[in-house]
Design a protein around this motif. Structure first.
Motif, PDB file in Angstrom:
ATOM      1  N   UNK A 152       0.828  -1.199   0.000  1.00 34.93           N
ATOM      2  CA  UNK A 152       0.000   0.000   0.000  1.00 34.93           C
ATOM      3  C   UNK A 152       0.865   1.253   0.000  1.00 34.93           C
ATOM      4  N   UNK A 153       0.570   2.148  -0.916  1.00 40.56           N
ATOM      5  CA  UNK A 153       1.323   3.397  -1.060  1.00 40.56           C
ATOM      6  C   UNK A 153       0.366   4.568  -1.226  1.00 40.56           C
ATOM      7  N   UNK A 154       0.910   5.735  -0.901  1.00 36.15           N
ATOM      8  CA  UNK A 154       0.209   6.987  -1.146  1.00 36.15           C
ATOM      9  C   UNK A 154       0.841   7.603  -2.396  1.00 36.15           C
ATOM     10  N   UNK A 155       0.050   8.268  -3.196  1.00 35.75           N
ATOM     11  CA  UNK A 155       0.537   8.915  -4.404  1.00 35.75           C
ATOM     12  C   UNK A 155       1.655   9.896  -4.057  1.00 35.75           C
ATOM     13  N   UNK A 156       2.675   9.958  -4.912  1.00 39.41           N
ATOM     14  CA  UNK A 156       3.818  10.843  -4.693  1.00 39.41           C
ATOM     15  C   UNK A 156       3.456  12.320  -4.879  1.00 39.41           C
ATOM     16  N   UNK A 157       2.335  12.593  -5.498  1.00 43.59           N
ATOM     17  CA  UNK A 157       1.868  13.975  -5.624  1.00 43.59           C
ATOM     18  C   UNK A 157       1.357  14.412  -4.256  1.00 43.59           C
ATOM     19  N   UNK A 158       2.037  15.356  -3.650  1.00 43.26           N
ATOM     20  CA  UNK A 158       1.675  15.751  -2.286  1.00 43.26           C
ATOM     21  C   UNK A 158       0.279  16.367  -2.190  1.00 43.26           C
ATOM     22  N   UNK A 159      -0.310  16.746  -3.311  1.00 39.61           N
ATOM     23  CA  UNK A 159      -1.667  17.288  -3.299  1.00 39.61           C
ATOM     24  C   UNK A 159      -2.725  16.207  -3.541  1.00 39.61           C
ATOM     25  N   UNK A 160      -2.289  14.973  -3.668  1.00 39.01           N
ATOM     26  CA  UNK A 160      -3.200  13.859  -3.943  1.00 39.01           C
ATOM     27  C   UNK A 160      -3.343  12.998  -2.688  1.00 39.01           C
ATOM     28  N   UNK A 161      -4.530  12.485  -2.455  1.00 44.37           N
ATOM     29  CA  UNK A 161      -4.769  11.625  -1.291  1.00 44.37           C
ATOM     30  C   UNK A 161      -5.107  10.186  -1.686  1.00 44.37           C
ATOM     31  N   UNK A 162      -4.971   9.854  -2.962  1.00 48.65           N
ATOM     32  CA  UNK A 162      -5.323   8.515  -3.409  1.00 48.65           C
ATOM     33  C   UNK A 162      -4.272   7.502  -2.961  1.00 48.65           C
ATOM     34  N   UNK A 163      -4.752   6.306  -2.667  1.00 42.04           N
ATOM     35  CA  UNK A 163      -3.917   5.194  -2.230  1.00 42.04           C
ATOM     36  C   UNK A 163      -3.975   4.097  -3.293  1.00 42.04           C
ATOM     37  N   UNK A 164      -2.907   3.325  -3.399  1.00 40.31           N
ATOM     38  CA  UNK A 164      -2.857   2.250  -4.377  1.00 40.31           C
ATOM     39  C   UNK A 164      -1.916   1.162  -3.889  1.00 40.31           C
ATOM     40  N   UNK A 165      -1.960   0.010  -4.552  1.00 44.15           N
ATOM     41  CA  UNK A 165      -1.041  -1.078  -4.266  1.00 44.15           C
ATOM     42  C   UNK A 165       0.084  -1.039  -5.294  1.00 44.15           C
ATOM     43  N   UNK A 166       1.311  -0.922  -4.820  1.00 42.79           N
ATOM     44  CA  UNK A 166       2.491  -0.884  -5.685  1.00 42.79           C
ATOM     45  C   UNK A 166       3.009  -2.306  -5.836  1.00 42.79           C
ATOM     46  N   UNK A 167       2.532  -3.002  -6.832  1.00 39.62           N
ATOM     47  CA  UNK A 167       2.891  -4.410  -7.015  1.00 39.62           C
ATOM     48  C   UNK A 167       4.247  -4.597  -7.685  1.00 39.62           C
ATOM     49  N   UNK A 168       4.792  -3.528  -8.285  1.00 41.43           N
ATOM     50  CA  UNK A 168       6.082  -3.627  -8.962  1.00 41.43           C
ATOM     51  C   UNK A 168       7.229  -3.132  -8.089  1.00 41.43           C
ATOM     52  N   UNK A 169       6.917  -2.341  -7.072  1.00 38.13           N
ATOM     53  CA  UNK A 169       7.949  -1.758  -6.233  1.00 38.13           C
ATOM     54  C   UNK A 169       8.532  -0.477  -6.807  1.00 38.13           C
ATOM     55  N   UNK A 170       8.022  -0.034  -7.950  1.00 36.55           N
ATOM     56  CA  UNK A 170       8.536   1.174  -8.597  1.00 36.55           C
ATOM     57  C   UNK A 170       7.483   2.249  -8.818  1.00 36.55           C
ATOM     58  N   UNK A 171       6.253   1.934  -8.569  1.00 35.01           N
ATOM     59  CA  UNK A 171       5.168   2.863  -8.867  1.00 35.01           C
ATOM     60  C   UNK A 171       5.185   4.031  -7.891  1.00 35.01           C
ATOM     61  N   UNK A 172       5.013   5.263  -8.411  1.00 36.38           N
ATOM     62  CA  UNK A 172       5.005   6.455  -7.571  1.00 36.38           C
ATOM     63  C   UNK A 172       3.658   7.171  -7.583  1.00 36.38           C
ATOM     64  N   UNK A 173       2.932   7.016  -8.662  1.00 31.96           N
ATOM     65  CA  UNK A 173       1.709   7.805  -8.849  1.00 31.96           C
ATOM     66  C   UNK A 173       0.465   6.940  -8.707  1.00 31.96           C
ATOM     67  N   UNK A 174      -0.616   7.571  -8.289  1.00 30.86           N
ATOM     68  CA  UNK A 174      -1.891   6.856  -8.204  1.00 30.86           C
ATOM     69  C   UNK A 174      -2.261   6.326  -9.590  1.00 30.86           C
ATOM     70  N   UNK A 175      -2.006   7.147 -10.594  1.00 34.45           N
ATOM     71  CA  UNK A 175      -2.313   6.789 -11.973  1.00 34.45           C
ATOM     72  C   UNK A 175      -1.514   7.701 -12.894  1.00 34.45           C
ATOM     73  N   UNK A 176      -1.017   7.163 -13.977  1.00 34.10           N
ATOM     74  CA  UNK A 176      -0.326   8.015 -14.946  1.00 34.10           C
ATOM     75  C   UNK A 176      -1.311   8.989 -15.584  1.00 34.10           C
ATOM     76  N   UNK A 177      -2.572   8.600 -15.702  1.00 33.89           N
ATOM     77  CA  UNK A 177      -3.580   9.489 -16.292  1.00 33.89           C
ATOM     78  C   UNK A 177      -3.896  10.658 -15.375  1.00 33.89           C
ATOM     79  N   UNK A 178      -3.752  10.454 -14.079  1.00 33.28           N
ATOM     80  CA  UNK A 178      -4.115  11.508 -13.131  1.00 33.28           C
ATOM     81  C   UNK A 178      -2.861  12.277 -12.748  1.00 33.28           C
TER      82      UNK A 178
END
Length: 177
Positions: free
Chosen positions: A136-162
């Motif tokens: 479980x990770x929080x989006x790297x955008x400090x203005x975002x509150x979305x949470x996601x599962x980082x299954x690759x260990x490299x994901x930083x953003x909630x979504x590339x689209x967002x």
């Protein structure tokens, strides 16, 4: 905000519920403000949990406040876990208290309001049981509150689209100035 576009970025019922609160234009917005919004969310989530599609507007009219309270509790604990804490025994007990008849069931029996919370609690407990909660990770955008599962260990953003795309555009503008 009926028929709101929900950021379905996790494929987990409990996390997608938490992610029905977003930050937009530096303000927190609740995407489930009315019974119609809740019905729209149930309809969308019904693609992975068909049980949710069976609810009528009359059945969810009493649900809104309970869902908001449940979501707030999930958010509090999920954010703590995303910051590196382990799931607390109190959180696990809270989730277990939501399970009908002390049985984990993908399609719970009982009153609709209890069944909904039971199904969401089941999803959160499953994340804990399978240890996916550790991703479980929080989006790297400090203005975002979305949470996601980082299954690759490299994901930083909630979504590339967002948020990921916003960051790329921001970097591009800074380079070209």
């Amino acid at each position: 905000m009926a028929n709101a576009q929900f950021p379905l970025i996790t494929q987990n019922l409990s996390l997608d519920l938490v992610n029905t609160e977003i930050i937009s234009y530096d303000k927190r917005h609740d995407l489930i403000q009315s019974e119609k919004d809740l019905m729209a969310w149930f309809e969308i989530m019904g693609e992975t949990a068909p049980f949710l599609r069976s609810f009528t507007l009359q059945q969810v009219q009493e649900q809104l406040q309970r869902i908001h309270q449940f979501r707030a509790e999930l958010r509090k604990h999920f954010e703590s876990i995303a910051e590196g804490s382990k799931p607390s025994l109190a959180f696990i007990a809270f989730l277990q208290d939501q399970i009908l008849d002390d049985k984990l069931a993908r399609i719970p029996n009982g009153k609709p309001d209890e069944s909904i919370l039971s199904l969401i609690a089941y999803d959160a407990l499953w994340l804990i049981h399978t240890k996916e909660i550790q991703q479980l990770k929080r989006c790297a955008n400090e203005k975002c509150i979305l949470l996601f599962l980082d299954k690759t260990g490299r994901r930083k953003w909630c979504s590339m689209k967002i948020c990921g795309n916003r960051q790329k555009v921001s970097r591009h503008h800074k380079k070209n100035q």
